[in-house]
Design a protein around this motif. Structure first.
Motif, PDB file in Angstrom:
ATOM      1  N   THR A  84      -7.208 -21.888 -19.988  1.00  0.00           N
ATOM      2  CA  THR A  84      -6.638 -22.887 -19.020  1.00  0.00           C
ATOM      3  C   THR A  84      -5.256 -22.757 -19.203  1.00  0.00           C
ATOM      4  N   GLN A  87      -3.154 -23.257 -22.143  1.00  0.00           N
ATOM      5  CA  GLN A  87      -4.286 -23.913 -22.581  1.00  0.00           C
ATOM      6  C   GLN A  87      -4.276 -25.478 -22.871  1.00  0.00           C
ATOM      7  N   SER A  88      -3.508 -26.031 -21.916  1.00  0.00           N
ATOM      8  CA  SER A  88      -3.598 -27.516 -21.846  1.00  0.00           C
ATOM      9  C   SER A  88      -3.015 -28.180 -23.033  1.00  0.00           C
ATOM     10  N   GLY A  92      -0.380 -32.488 -18.143  1.00  0.00           N
ATOM     11  CA  GLY A  92      -0.165 -32.082 -16.522  1.00  0.00           C
ATOM     12  C   GLY A  92       0.864 -32.653 -15.935  1.00  0.00           C
ATOM     13  N   GLN A  97      -2.644 -29.992 -13.088  1.00  0.00           N
ATOM     14  CA  GLN A  97      -3.479 -30.309 -14.170  1.00  0.00           C
ATOM     15  C   GLN A  97      -4.435 -29.355 -14.714  1.00  0.00           C
ATOM     16  N   PRO A  98      -4.050 -28.675 -15.859  1.00  0.00           N
ATOM     17  CA  PRO A  98      -4.440 -27.793 -16.481  1.00  0.00           C
ATOM     18  C   PRO A  98      -6.088 -27.873 -16.822  1.00  0.00           C
ATOM     19  N   GLY A  99      -6.930 -26.692 -16.292  1.00  0.00           N
ATOM     20  CA  GLY A  99      -8.557 -26.997 -16.529  1.00  0.00           C
ATOM     21  C   GLY A  99      -8.757 -27.505 -15.219  1.00  0.00           C
TER      22      GLY A  99
END
Length: 219
Positions: A84, A87-88, A92, A97-99
């Motif tokens: 992601t 990697q989150s 975000g 927004q990661p993922g």
């Protein structure tokens, strides 16, 4: 309280709640393990990796390769499956927004963009992934290097603002000098961090491969 850019002390409990970055590093204060080598000496353990991780353009490829290596160290054979954005690790912002940005459709491409646009966060996220996996704590030497780099980047921002306001040859010269120094330091820190993580992955992968053989001999 860490008020000096060369302070090696970990983030205090008072500072943990002041920012998301502090909260992230605050999670590792009490971790029992440490990297095999700190950033001060990582270049001697993986000199080529340090050079590749610090050279402009080449460092992009190095960051991509290292993230893939760490992801497959944590989950062998997973490829880019668990990728992601950052990697989150840093949350975000607005629509980023990661993922949930379709990373799984083209993870290598997203990682390339991450390494190009957010070089510092890219390598830091990879390092944090290793810290979480093996419960690694922060090192005083690493803290000093990272804080010194961050202070220089802030100094460059201040110099740019001052130059925009005053706008003369002196402020422009100061800004250029600071930016040059900050860029060199950033590249050096990126190289050392890359070498540190790469060495840690290699060391632990080697330990995994040796362990079954050792057990077999003992039997």
């Amino acid at each position: 309280m860490a008020c000096c850019c060369l302070d090696g002390s970990p983030v205090s409990q008072e500072e943990v709640g002041k920012s998301k970055a502090n909260q992230r590093y605050g999670d590792y204060i009490d971790n029992p393990n440490k990297f095999d080598v700190n950033m001060c000496h990582s270049c001697t353990k993986s000199p080529l990796c340090c050079c590749f991780g610090g050279l402009p353009i080449v460092s992009v490829c190095s960051a991509i390769k290292l993230r893939h290596k760490v992801l497959n160290h944590v989950n062998p054979g997973s490829g880019w499956e668990n990728y992601t954005c950052c990697q989150s690790k840093f949350g975000g912002c607005c629509c980023i927004q990661p993922g949930s940005m379709g990373e799984q459709n083209f993870p290598a491409g997203y990682m390339a963009c991450e390494a190009c646009c957010c070089a510092g966060m890219a390598i830091s996220a990879t390092r944090i992934e290793m810290m979480e996996e093996h419960r690694l704590s922060v090192d005083a030497c690493d803290n000093r290097i990272i804080r010194f780099n961050n202070c220089l980047q802030c100094a460059v921002c201040v110099a740019r603002i001052v130059d925009c306001i005053i706008n003369n040859d002196t402020t422009e010269y100061i800004e250029n000098v600071l930016e040059c120094i900050a860029s060199i330091v950033f590249c050096s820190v990126s190289g050392c961090m890359t070498a540190q993580v790469d060495h840690e992955v290699n060391l632990r992968d080697k330990a995994k491969s040796v362990s079954p053989t050792t057990q077999g001999m003992e039997r």
